[in-house]
Write a protein that holds these residues in place. Structure first.
Motif, PDB file in Angstrom:
ATOM      1  N   SER A   9       2.113  -8.481   2.801  1.00 50.44           N
ATOM      2  CA  SER A   9       2.781  -8.454   4.039  1.00 50.44           C
ATOM      3  C   SER A   9       2.504  -6.853   4.378  1.00 50.44           C
ATOM      4  N   LEU A  10       2.803  -7.058   5.828  1.00 50.83           N
ATOM      5  CA  LEU A  10       2.696  -5.522   6.631  1.00 50.83           C
ATOM      6  C   LEU A  10       4.216  -5.623   7.142  1.00 50.83           C
ATOM      7  N   VAL A  11       5.083  -4.604   6.908  1.00 51.33           N
ATOM      8  CA  VAL A  11       6.331  -4.438   6.874  1.00 51.33           C
ATOM      9  C   VAL A  11       6.701  -3.541   8.027  1.00 51.33           C
ATOM     10  N   GLY A  41       4.945  -0.349   6.109  1.00 54.13           N
ATOM     11  CA  GLY A  41       4.244  -0.200   5.133  1.00 54.13           C
ATOM     12  C   GLY A  41       3.538  -1.623   4.739  1.00 54.13           C
ATOM     13  N   ILE A  42       3.124  -1.740   3.322  1.00 51.94           N
ATOM     14  CA  ILE A  42       2.642  -2.638   2.691  1.00 51.94           C
ATOM     15  C   ILE A  42       3.182  -3.129   1.738  1.00 51.94           C
ATOM     16  N   LYS A  43       3.706  -4.485   1.739  1.00 53.08           N
ATOM     17  CA  LYS A  43       4.356  -5.183   0.789  1.00 53.08           C
ATOM     18  C   LYS A  43       3.434  -6.007  -0.113  1.00 53.08           C
ATOM     19  N   ALA A  44       3.568  -5.916  -1.450  1.00 55.40           N
ATOM     20  CA  ALA A  44       2.689  -6.751  -2.542  1.00 55.40           C
ATOM     21  C   ALA A  44       3.796  -7.555  -3.556  1.00 55.40           C
ATOM     22  N   PHE A  57       8.562  -7.098  -6.052  1.00 54.11           N
ATOM     23  CA  PHE A  57       7.719  -6.583  -5.117  1.00 54.11           C
ATOM     24  C   PHE A  57       7.377  -5.209  -5.270  1.00 54.11           C
ATOM     25  N   VAL A  58       6.444  -4.837  -4.537  1.00 54.44           N
ATOM     26  CA  VAL A  58       6.066  -3.341  -4.535  1.00 54.44           C
ATOM     27  C   VAL A  58       5.931  -3.108  -3.052  1.00 54.44           C
ATOM     28  N   GLU A  59       6.373  -2.110  -2.580  1.00 53.62           N
ATOM     29  CA  GLU A  59       6.283  -1.437  -1.087  1.00 53.62           C
ATOM     30  C   GLU A  59       6.076   0.032  -1.085  1.00 53.62           C
TER      31      GLU A  59
END
Length: 216
Positions: free
Chosen positions: A66-68, A106-109, A118-120
């Motif tokens: 996801s894009l946060v 940011g980017i969230k995986a 998750f990692v962001e």
């Protein structure tokens, strides 16, 4: 006054969600409160606690990615033992309180099905609302007899600092609870640029512990 407007605006966002969680047109769907502590600890600077509020929206890029985008209010504090204030003055025992509107992107995986880890990671801009300091000013000025005269005064004043840009990294967990997901996320925000630079430098870098909810 600006702080009050910011806080009222965020309270309004929380209120809108509580009144109508099913509204699809509401942009933000994740809300967090945070406790922070600055990490600029050296021979002249000590860490202090602060707090924050945040609202976020995630745009799904792929199934697990996801894009946060977020909007935050962060108050950070730090203690500076001594600062140069010119040829005839210096300040001591300074507590700086910084109030920022923060915009993280940011980017969230995500990993997991129900409970998700998750990692962001991403970047942020800290836009200064105001900055304030308290402490003691020491001046050494010549009197009418050209003799140096020492004066000690308490200070409680606004100061001018710069906006900040930086990088952040966080790891967290989302736990399903009824119609919500409980979000727990420690993260670290590393301010790259100097907020103030004369004989002394001021940075804004801080660790946060965030707790919040994500509306399903």
């Amino acid at each position: 006054m600006k702080n009050l407007i910011v806080l009222l605006g965020l309270i309004f966002l929380f209120g809108e969600v509580s009144k109508g969680q099913e509204r699809e047109d509401f942009f933000f769907h994740e809300f967090q409160v945070s406790l922070n502590r600055t990490t600029i600890d050296n021979s002249n600077t000590e860490e202090r606690f602060g707090f924050g509020l945040g609202a976020y929206h995630a745009f799904v890029v792929e199934k697990k990615i996801s894009l946060v985008f977020g909007l935050e209010f962060n108050r950070t504090r730090q203690f500076i033992k001594s600062m140069y204030q010119g040829h005839f003055a210096n300040a001591t025992d300074l507590t700086y309180t910084l109030n920022y509107i923060s915009i993280p992107i940011g980017i969230k995986a995500n990993v997991g099905s129900k409970t998700k880890v998750f990692v962001e990671a991403g970047g942020f801009a800290d836009l200064l609302i105001n900055a304030h300091r308290t402490g003691t000013m020491h001046t050494y000025l010549p009197d009418e007899n050209n003799q140096m005269s020492y004066r000690k005064t308490d200070i409680d004043e606004k100061v001018r600092l710069s906006n900040a840009i930086g990088l952040y990294l966080g790891i967290g967990i989302r736990i399903p609870v009824s119609k919500f997901e409980l979000v727990i996320k420690p993260d670290y925000k590393f301010g790259i640029n100097k907020l103030y630079s004369y004989q002394d430098d001021i940075y804004n870098r801080y660790f946060r512990f965030n707790v919040g909810v994500k509306v399903k």
